[in-house]
Design a protein around this motif. Sequence first.
Motif, PDB file in Angstrom:
ATOM      1  N   TYR A  95       1.581  -1.301   0.281  1.00 45.48           N
ATOM      2  CA  TYR A  95       0.190   0.176  -0.148  1.00 45.48           C
ATOM      3  C   TYR A  95       1.346   1.484   0.222  1.00 45.48           C
ATOM      4  CZ  TYR A  95      -3.185  -3.679   1.995  1.00 45.48           C
ATOM      5  OH  TYR A  95      -3.464  -4.724   2.567  1.00 45.48           O
ATOM      6  N   SER A  96       0.201   1.945  -0.570  1.00 43.05           N
ATOM      7  CA  SER A  96       1.385   3.294  -0.971  1.00 43.05           C
ATOM      8  C   SER A  96       0.420   4.327   0.634  1.00 43.05           C
ATOM      9  CB  SER A  96       0.729   4.482  -1.507  1.00 43.05           C
ATOM     10  OG  SER A  96      -0.435   4.677  -1.998  1.00 43.05           O
ATOM     11  N   LEU A 147      -4.834   5.831   3.663  1.00 43.86           N
ATOM     12  CA  LEU A 147      -5.904   5.856   2.339  1.00 43.86           C
ATOM     13  C   LEU A 147      -6.020   4.575   1.789  1.00 43.86           C
ATOM     14  CD1 LEU A 147      -8.225   7.331   2.208  1.00 43.86           C
ATOM     15  CD2 LEU A 147      -7.462   8.836   0.309  1.00 43.86           C
ATOM     16  N   ASP A 148      -4.355   4.787   1.093  1.00 41.54           N
ATOM     17  CA  ASP A 148      -4.631   3.587  -0.187  1.00 41.54           C
ATOM     18  C   ASP A 148      -4.891   1.770   0.330  1.00 41.54           C
ATOM     19  OD1 ASP A 148      -3.509   2.490  -2.820  1.00 41.54           O
ATOM     20  OD2 ASP A 148      -2.229   1.853  -1.638  1.00 41.54           O
ATOM     21  N   ALA A 149      -4.368   1.836   1.888  1.00 41.29           N
ATOM     22  CA  ALA A 149      -5.255   0.212   2.332  1.00 41.29           C
ATOM     23  C   ALA A 149      -6.625   0.209   2.263  1.00 41.29           C
ATOM     24  CB  ALA A 149      -4.029   0.663   4.319  1.00 41.29           C
ATOM     25  N   VAL A 189      -8.811   1.367   1.477  1.00 39.31           N
ATOM     26  CA  VAL A 189      -9.705   0.708  -0.241  1.00 39.31           C
ATOM     27  C   VAL A 189      -9.014  -0.157  -0.604  1.00 39.31           C
ATOM     28  CG1 VAL A 189     -10.015   1.752  -2.584  1.00 39.31           C
ATOM     29  CG2 VAL A 189      -9.843   4.228  -0.560  1.00 39.31           C
ATOM     30  N   ALA A 190      -7.607  -0.218  -0.726  1.00 41.34           N
ATOM     31  CA  ALA A 190      -7.699  -1.516  -1.555  1.00 41.34           C
ATOM     32  C   ALA A 190      -8.693  -2.587  -0.607  1.00 41.34           C
ATOM     33  CB  ALA A 190      -5.818  -1.396  -1.580  1.00 41.34           C
TER      34      ALA A 190
END
Length: 385
Positions: A306-307, A310-312, A314-315
Motif C-alpha cells: 500500500y502507498s 488511505l490506499d490501504a 480502499v484496497a
Amino acid sequence: MASEAAVEAVGGAVGSVIALAATYPLAIVSTWQALEHSQGLELASPELRKKYAFLPSPLRELCIYSESRGWRSLFAGLRPCLAATAISQAVYFYLYSALRQGIVAHKHAVAAARLKARGASAAAVASAAATAAAASRSEAIGVAGSLVVAGLAGCGNVLVTTPVWVVATQLQALQRHPDPAVRQRSAWQVTAQVYKEGGLAGFWKGVLPSLVMVANPTLQYILYEWLTARLLEMRTAAAAASGGSRPGGKGGHPRGRPGPPKLSTGDVFLLTALAKLGATLVTYPMLLIKSRLQAMNSSTAREARYSGVLDAVVAILRREGLAAFFKGMRLKMLQTVLAAALLMAIKEQVYLSTKALIGQAALAAPVPVSVSAAAAPELATAKAG
C-alpha cells in the motif's frame, strides 16, 4: 530519591514484559491473521485442516502453526517485541505520570495561592500542600485531564518506539514466508533490509495509524478511571451505610471506623480488562492497517503493498470487504485484555514494593522492623493511575 514518574516507568516496563511474554503466542497468531490476504492458511494441508477442524479459528491456526513449523515459530521476534514493549511502556508511563503530576501540582498551587490570598496561616498552607503531595497519584484529574495526559504521553511514546515495532512486526510477518532461510532472518538483518529499502523514513512506516491508535490507551484510561471512580463510590456508600449501625462505626472509637475503600490486585485486573476491551473494540481496524503497513517490504505479495493509509483502506475494502478490518480481532482481544490486565496488576505491585523499599532506605533505621509493612497500608490506598 526516585521520582513518582520514574517508579511508574519501572513498574510499567516490568509489568509489560511479563504480560507480553505470557501472552506472546496469542499476539503473534493474531498478527498473522491480520496479515492474511486470502481465505485459509497457505501452509494448512488438508490433513491438518481436518485434524483441527473441531477447534475454533484462533486455536486452530495456533495448533496448525505449532505442528507444521514447530512451537518456536510462536515465539519468533519475541526479543525485539519485549524490548519494544519495555521501552514503549516505560516511556508511556513516565510521560503519563509526569504530566498527570504536573496537572495536579498546578491545581494545588492555584488552591494554595487562594488560601494565602484569604489570609490563611502558613501551617494551613503547608498542611494543604502535604495532603496534595500524598494524594497526587490517586487524585482524579477529570475526563478532560485524562484525555490530554494520555494523548500527549501516547504521541511521545509512538514517535520514540515506532522503529522498534517496525522491525518486530516484520520479524513476525516473516514467519509466514515459505522459504525457511527467510523465516530465520535476525533482527539485525531485518533492520538492514528496512534501511536499504526505505532509508530512515522506513523505520516510521505506519506512524500515522499508530498516532491514531493513541486513542486506544486514551480511551482505556478514561474508561479505567471512570470505572474505578464508580467502584470506589459504591464501596464508600456501602461502608457509610453499614458503618453507622456498628459499635465501632460513626460516633465510635476512631480505630473502629472503616478506612477508605481500596483497590485490590483483583480489582485492578478486572477494571483494566473491561477498559481495554472497550477501547480495543473501537480502534482495532486502525491496528490492522498499522500492522500491514509495518509488515510491508519488497518480498510482500503485491496485493499487500500500500502507498499509505488511505490506499490501504480502499484496497482492503475492494479486495477483501469490510469484515477484513476485523481479521484476528477475537484472538487479539483475548491477548490484549489479558496482557493489559496483567500489566496493570503487576505494575501496581512493583510500584508499591519500590515505594516501600525507597521509604525503607530513606529512613535508614538501625533495626529495620516492619518499615515496608508500615508503609504498605498507606501506599495501598493509592488508586492505580
